[in-house]
Design an enzyme around this catalytic site. Structure first.
Site, mmCIF file in Angstrom:
data_model
loop_
_atom_site.group_PDB
_atom_site.id
_atom_site.type_symbol
_atom_site.label_atom_id
_atom_site.label_comp_id
_atom_site.label_asym_id
_atom_site.label_seq_id
_atom_site.Cartn_x
_atom_site.Cartn_y
_atom_site.Cartn_z
ATOM 1 N N LYS A 59 0.858 -1.192 0.000
ATOM 2 C CA LYS A 59 0.000 0.000 0.000
ATOM 3 C C LYS A 59 0.892 1.239 0.000
ATOM 4 C CE LYS A 59 -3.102 2.704 3.034
ATOM 5 N NZ LYS A 59 -3.964 2.710 4.238
ATOM 6 N N ASP A 90 -2.644 10.290 3.373
ATOM 7 C CA ASP A 90 -4.034 9.878 3.571
ATOM 8 C C ASP A 90 -4.766 10.915 4.419
ATOM 9 O OD1 ASP A 90 -6.434 8.612 3.918
ATOM 10 O OD2 ASP A 90 -5.668 7.033 5.249
ATOM 11 N N LYS A 97 -10.183 12.869 7.988
ATOM 12 C CA LYS A 97 -9.661 12.508 9.298
ATOM 13 C C LYS A 97 -9.641 13.723 10.220
ATOM 14 C CE LYS A 97 -6.460 8.811 7.932
ATOM 15 N NZ LYS A 97 -7.103 7.758 8.741
ATOM 16 N N ASP A 130 1.698 6.673 5.270
ATOM 17 C CA ASP A 130 0.715 5.661 4.886
ATOM 18 C C ASP A 130 1.165 4.870 3.643
ATOM 19 O OD1 ASP A 130 -1.619 4.347 5.564
ATOM 20 O OD2 ASP A 130 -2.939 5.695 4.433
ATOM 21 N N ASP A 157 -12.131 6.992 3.684
ATOM 22 C CA ASP A 157 -10.917 6.812 4.488
ATOM 23 C C ASP A 157 -10.497 5.333 4.562
ATOM 24 O OD1 ASP A 157 -8.765 7.546 6.019
ATOM 25 O OD2 ASP A 157 -9.907 7.791 7.880
ATOM 26 N N GLU A 187 -9.348 3.549 2.290
ATOM 27 C CA GLU A 187 -8.857 3.620 0.913
ATOM 28 C C GLU A 187 -7.760 2.615 0.596
ATOM 29 O OE1 GLU A 187 -7.593 5.308 3.312
ATOM 30 O OE2 GLU A 187 -5.471 5.056 2.904
ATOM 31 N N ARG A 242 -7.456 -0.543 1.212
ATOM 32 C CA ARG A 242 -7.979 -1.791 0.661
ATOM 33 C C ARG A 242 -8.398 -1.611 -0.795
ATOM 34 N NH1 ARG A 242 -12.339 -1.960 5.417
ATOM 35 N NH2 ARG A 242 -10.597 -0.798 6.318
HETATM 36 N N1 BES Z 1 -4.141 4.713 6.891
HETATM 37 C C1 BES Z 1 -5.244 4.441 7.738
HETATM 38 C C2 BES Z 1 -4.904 3.497 8.887
HETATM 39 C C3 BES Z 1 -3.893 4.000 9.867
HETATM 40 C C4 BES Z 1 -4.304 4.704 10.976
HETATM 41 C C5 BES Z 1 -2.555 3.732 9.696
HETATM 42 C C6 BES Z 1 -3.366 5.159 11.889
HETATM 43 C C7 BES Z 1 -1.631 4.173 10.607
HETATM 44 C C8 BES Z 1 -2.022 4.882 11.704
HETATM 45 C C9 BES Z 1 -6.375 3.823 6.923
HETATM 46 O O1 BES Z 1 -6.454 4.230 5.605
HETATM 47 C C10 BES Z 1 -7.641 4.217 7.584
HETATM 48 O O2 BES Z 1 -7.943 5.371 7.581
HETATM 49 N N2 BES Z 1 -8.363 3.248 8.135
HETATM 50 C C11 BES Z 1 -9.565 3.491 8.800
HETATM 51 C C12 BES Z 1 -10.573 2.489 8.309
HETATM 52 C C13 BES Z 1 -11.983 2.793 8.711
HETATM 53 C C14 BES Z 1 -12.481 4.026 7.983
HETATM 54 C C15 BES Z 1 -12.842 1.595 8.370
HETATM 55 C C16 BES Z 1 -9.314 3.339 10.289
HETATM 56 O O3 BES Z 1 -8.499 2.497 10.684
HETATM 57 O O4 BES Z 1 -9.893 4.103 11.057
HETATM 58 ZN ZN ZN Z 2 -4.714 4.877 4.749
HETATM 59 MN MN MN Z 3 -7.569 6.010 5.372
#
Ligand code: BES
Ligand code: ZN
Ligand code: MN
Length: 496
Positions: A262, A267, A274, A285, A344, A346, A348
């Site tokens: 990824k 992000d 966020k 990210d 968010d 994204e 996946r």
């Molecule tokens: N890049 C984030 C996950 C992340 C969070 C990585 C903190 C490192 C530190 C990912 O894209 C994300 O935003 N995931 C969300 C998914 C949710 C919207 C289902 C999450 O983990 O909150």
């Molecule tokens: Zn992300």
């Molecule tokens: Mn995200």
């Protein structure tokens, strides 16, 4: 960015630097070779007056005794020498290095009181030094010079019983260090400097190591039908890229093994934006893509006898009038449609197309993907284990074991039909979020829908690749997690 440091190996014998590093075990004993540098009585006085018990990676420093040419002694603990394992030698090397202070040259007597030091252990000790010497200070126009571990020595001579064997093992360790350093540099780099195009340019530099590199543009990805990846990219003014790296060190017709990363260079969350606090961390990210790039670098630099593919999806997840909206439905390269209920989630979406493309084009023996995929993996496991999800027990065990050996630890998480059905939706083949619980598992289930029957593992490195606590051999915000782990997987199971 690392401080330039040169490590060399020599036979035990006279020491020519003013600083000497000696190893001491949990019983307070040093090797005979160390006692010829400082007498046993002197060593035991230092041990007595410092709070030093020879524990693994504990260190004590002292002014050198009168009558020697030395200025300073550094004692490094090795604990119970029968029990050294995992990343212990990296910790010992890193901890010793941190105590060298202003010395510009140091000599290490790498000998134990009760057994031999193997070439691999000597190489790990040296690798610990290299990794500890890393710092990301290219944007500091005034460098800190008084943080206790700087300026570091430029020359470290490691005295061992068999320098030739140690040099050979160290040549491989240097390749690994270069891969870890590259991964850390990519992750630490801010997103204004490193977007998808710039990341791809950095990957092109691997051509110097005889890696074949192809960079797919948005036009080409559109033609392939990568609507899932491109939907994430469409809110950014910086175009997406998909980078394909091929290292062909194995037999011509051997099926390759494949690593997919990824690479979200920033992000913001997109329209499902966020919170402001901590958003800066999302420059990291692309930690999965960085690990894949670092791994391919390491394999090529040490000319690994394996055919390996690295594929990274590079996009920036931003907000604009062109950005993807919650509720949008996109069609992935696999033909499966996805309702994007949260922009968010994204990572996946990017991996769905990257994994499918990898499997479709290369028919690999297995695919391992790495991603800073979910905050939920940190809730589940904390920051000392990455999440391991797999559809193949043999691959899962090989990865788990590599984690134990390198100290880049993994913990297996479940998959199952109960979780899979959480991403069903009436509007499309699937949605990109599930319920409130088990977020890391739901994300993994989503990826699983794009890998067919190919043995596959997903490593959720959100907690371990960025912002993880430092240790003896990493003081970097970006740890480079995954490079050493996967290099070990390849070395132990897929070479020759
Ligand atoms: N890049 C984030 C996950 C992340 C969070 C990585 C903190 C490192 C530190 C990912 O894209 C994300 O935003 N995931 C969300 C998914 C949710 C919207 C289902 C999450 O983990 O909150
Ligand atoms: Zn992300
Ligand atoms: Mn995200």
């Amino acid at each position: 960015m690392s401080k330039r440091i040169s490590i060399s190996f020599a036979k035990h014998g006279a020491i020519d630097s003013a600083t000497a590093v000696l190893l001491v075990n949990a019983g307070g004993k040093a090797a005979a070779q160390a006692e010829s540098v400082a007498a046993a009585a002197v060593l035991s006085r230092i041990i007595d007056v410092s709070d030093f018990k020879g524990k693994i990676a504990a260190v004590a420093t002292s002014i050198a005794p009168a009558g020697t040419q030395l200025d300073r002694l550094v004692l490094a603990g090795v604990g119970d020498t029968g029990k050294l394992k995992g990343d212990d030698w990296l910790k010992i090397g890193g901890a010793a290095f941190a105590k060298l202070g202003k010395a510009t040259a140091a000599s290490v007597v790498l000998a134990l009181p009760d057994r031999e030091v193997s070439a691999g252990e000597a190489a790990d000790f040296a690798l610990g030094i290299l990794l500890r010497s890393y710092r990301f200070d290219k944007y500091k126009t005034v460098k800190d010079s008084d943080d206790g571990e700087k300026p570091a020595p430029a020359r470290v001579t490691i005295h061992v019983a068999e320098p030739q064997a140690a040099r050979k093992a160290f040549a491989e360790a240097e390749a690994v260090a270069a891969g870890v350093t590259l991964a850390r540099d990519l992750v630490n780099e801010p997103a204004n400097i490193l977007g998808p195009v710039e990341f791809a340019e950095r990957i092109e530099e691997l051509k110097k190591l005889d890696v074949k590199v192809e960079i797919l543009t948005e036009k080409e990805m559109k033609k392939l039908g990568m609507g899932s990846l491109l939907g994430v990219a469409q809110g950014s003014s910086r175009p997406a890229r998909l980078a394909v790296m091929e290292w062909k060190g194995g037999k011509g017709k051997d099926r390759p093994i494949a690593f997919v990363g990824k690479g979200v260079t920033f992000d913001s969350g997109g329209v499902s934006i966020k919170p402001a606090a901590g958003m800066d961390e999302m420059k990291g990210d692309m930690g999965g893509a960085a690990a894949v790039t670092g791994l391919i670098h390491a394999l090529a630099a040490r000319k690994a006898k394996v055919n390996a593919i690295g594929i990274v999806g590079l996009v920036e997840n931003m907000i604009s009038g062109d950005a993807q909206r919650p509720g949008d439905i996109v069609t992935s390269m696999s033909g499966q449609t996805i309702e994007v209920l949260n922009t968010d989630a994204e990572g996946r979406l990017v991996l769905a197309d990257a994994l499918y493309y990898c499997n479709d084009r290369f028919n690999p023996k297995f695919m391992v993907n790495l991603a800073t995929l979910t905050g939920a993996i940190m809730v589940a496991l904390g920051v000392h284990h990455a999440g391991l999800f797999s559809n193949d027990d043999e691959l899962a065990v090989q990865l788990f074991d590599a984690g134990q050996v390198t100290g880049e630890k993994l913990w297996r998480m479940p998959l199952g039909p109960e979780y899979d059905k959480l991403i069903d939706t009436k509007n499309a083949d699937m949605k990109n979020i599930g319920g409130r619980h088990g977020g890391a598992i739901i994300a993994a289930q989503f990826l699983k829908r794009f890998v067919g029957d190919t043995p596959w593992a997903h490593l959720d490195i959100a907690g371990t690749a960025i912002g993880a606590p430092g240790n003896e051999f990493s003081q970097s915000w970006a740890s480079g997690f995954g490079v050493r782990l996967l290099e070990r997987l390849v070395r132990d199971h897929y070479e020759g």
